[in-house]
Write a protein that holds these residues in place. Structure first.
Motif, short mmCIF file in Angstrom:
data_model
loop_
_atom_site.label_atom_id
_atom_site.label_comp_id
_atom_site.label_asym_id
_atom_site.label_seq_id
_atom_site.Cartn_x
_atom_site.Cartn_y
_atom_site.Cartn_z
N ILE A 83 5.58 -18.75 -23.26
CA ILE A 83 5.54 -18.08 -24.57
C ILE A 83 5.91 -16.61 -24.41
CG2 ILE A 83 4.00 -17.30 -26.42
CD1 ILE A 83 2.55 -20.05 -26.08
N LYS A 84 5.35 -15.95 -23.40
CA LYS A 84 5.67 -14.53 -23.16
C LYS A 84 7.15 -14.37 -22.83
CE LYS A 84 1.14 -13.18 -21.52
NZ LYS A 84 0.31 -12.95 -20.35
N THR A 89 12.82 -12.57 -24.59
CA THR A 89 14.27 -12.78 -24.54
C THR A 89 14.85 -13.50 -25.75
OG1 THR A 89 13.97 -14.81 -23.26
CG2 THR A 89 14.34 -12.78 -22.01
N GLU A 90 14.07 -14.35 -26.40
CA GLU A 90 14.54 -15.10 -27.57
C GLU A 90 13.48 -15.05 -28.67
OE1 GLU A 90 17.54 -16.38 -28.04
OE2 GLU A 90 18.16 -15.82 -26.02
N PRO A 91 13.26 -13.89 -29.26
CA PRO A 91 12.18 -13.75 -30.24
C PRO A 91 12.35 -14.61 -31.50
CG PRO A 91 13.54 -11.78 -30.22
CD PRO A 91 14.00 -12.64 -29.08
N ASP A 92 13.57 -15.04 -31.81
CA ASP A 92 13.79 -15.87 -33.00
C ASP A 92 13.72 -17.36 -32.71
OD1 ASP A 92 14.13 -13.59 -34.57
OD2 ASP A 92 16.26 -13.48 -34.09
N CYS A 93 13.45 -17.72 -31.48
CA CYS A 93 13.37 -19.13 -31.09
C CYS A 93 12.05 -19.72 -31.60
CB CYS A 93 13.44 -19.23 -29.56
SG CYS A 93 13.41 -20.91 -28.94
N SER A 94 12.12 -20.81 -32.32
CA SER A 94 10.91 -21.48 -32.81
C SER A 94 10.21 -22.17 -31.64
CB SER A 94 11.26 -22.51 -33.87
OG SER A 94 11.86 -21.88 -34.98
N ILE A 95 8.91 -22.03 -31.59
CA ILE A 95 8.14 -22.61 -30.48
C ILE A 95 7.31 -23.78 -30.97
CG2 ILE A 95 6.29 -22.18 -28.79
CD1 ILE A 95 7.32 -19.30 -28.60
N LYS A 127 2.19 -18.71 -34.47
CA LYS A 127 2.91 -19.45 -35.51
C LYS A 127 3.78 -20.57 -34.93
CE LYS A 127 2.98 -15.67 -38.88
NZ LYS A 127 1.86 -14.96 -38.33
N ALA A 128 3.21 -21.23 -33.92
CA ALA A 128 3.88 -22.39 -33.31
C ALA A 128 3.29 -23.66 -33.92
CB ALA A 128 3.67 -22.38 -31.80
N LYS A 129 4.02 -24.74 -33.77
CA LYS A 129 3.51 -26.03 -34.20
C LYS A 129 3.06 -26.79 -32.95
CE LYS A 129 5.77 -26.11 -38.54
NZ LYS A 129 6.89 -26.48 -39.32
#
Length: 184
Positions: A83-84, A89-95, A127-129
């Motif tokens: 997550i860190k 590096t990819e702050p817009d990537c949905s987790i 805000k991950a699923k």
């Protein structure tokens, strides 16, 4: 009906033997909301230990499935690491946090290495699923990948990127246009 084809890069991250490869092997491509979705699922197969390569691996990913095995506390610690890394590096990537191997505990919460509420608290905080899956039974695997596709389609930013790609492809086909409409 003419369906639009959309490619989404999805990366699987997690500790070795956390169930990433089994998860993707269980998944079959689907059509979601009338769109022909191609989920480009990238599985590291345990090569996360080469962290320098990992950054290239998840560059431009639209979604990341971070896996941990419910029977492996060490794999949960790697979830926090990934997550860190992604947020840097990819702050817009949905987790999407994915608990794997739920078939091993068969509903016996005392056999979990990580409390369920700990996982939901972390997912909520970023805000991950969260999905609890079993590659053995197929539990929640299709739901996980369908949710990734739906979230991608519902995110307006992705629509703008797709439009940019379409415009760029059309301009490449026409050739470069110089000032005043003259072609190269």
């Amino acid at each position: 009906m003419n369906m639009m084809r959309i490619d989404i890069k999805v990366v699987l991250l997690g500790k070795e033997y956390s169930g990433k490869t089994s998860l993707v092997e269980r998944f079959l491509s689907e059509s979601v909301k009338g769109k022909d979705m191609v989920l480009g699922v990238w599985d590291t197969a345990g090569s996360e230990r080469y962290e320098a390569m990992s950054k290239m691996y998840y560059r431009n990913a639209k979604a990341a499935v971070i896996c941990y095995a419910v029977n492996d506390a060490e794999s949960w610690e790697k979830v926090k690491f990934w997550i860190k890394e992604l947020s840097k590096t990819e702050p817009d990537c949905s987790i999407y946090i994915c608990a794997t191997k739920t078939d091993l505990i068969k509903g016996r919460n005392k056999d979990r290495c990580v409390d369920y509420h700990t996982t939901t608290d972390l997912a909520d905080s970023i805000k991950a699923k969260l999905f609890e899956t079993s590659s053995k039974t197929g539990e929640n695997i299709t739901e996980l990948f369908n949710q990734i596709a739906i979230d991608y389609l519902e995110n307006k930013i992705n629509h703008l990127e797709s439009l940019d790609d379409i415009v760029n492809m059309r301009n490449e086909k026409k050739g470069r246009v110089r000032c005043c409409g003259q072609r190269n």
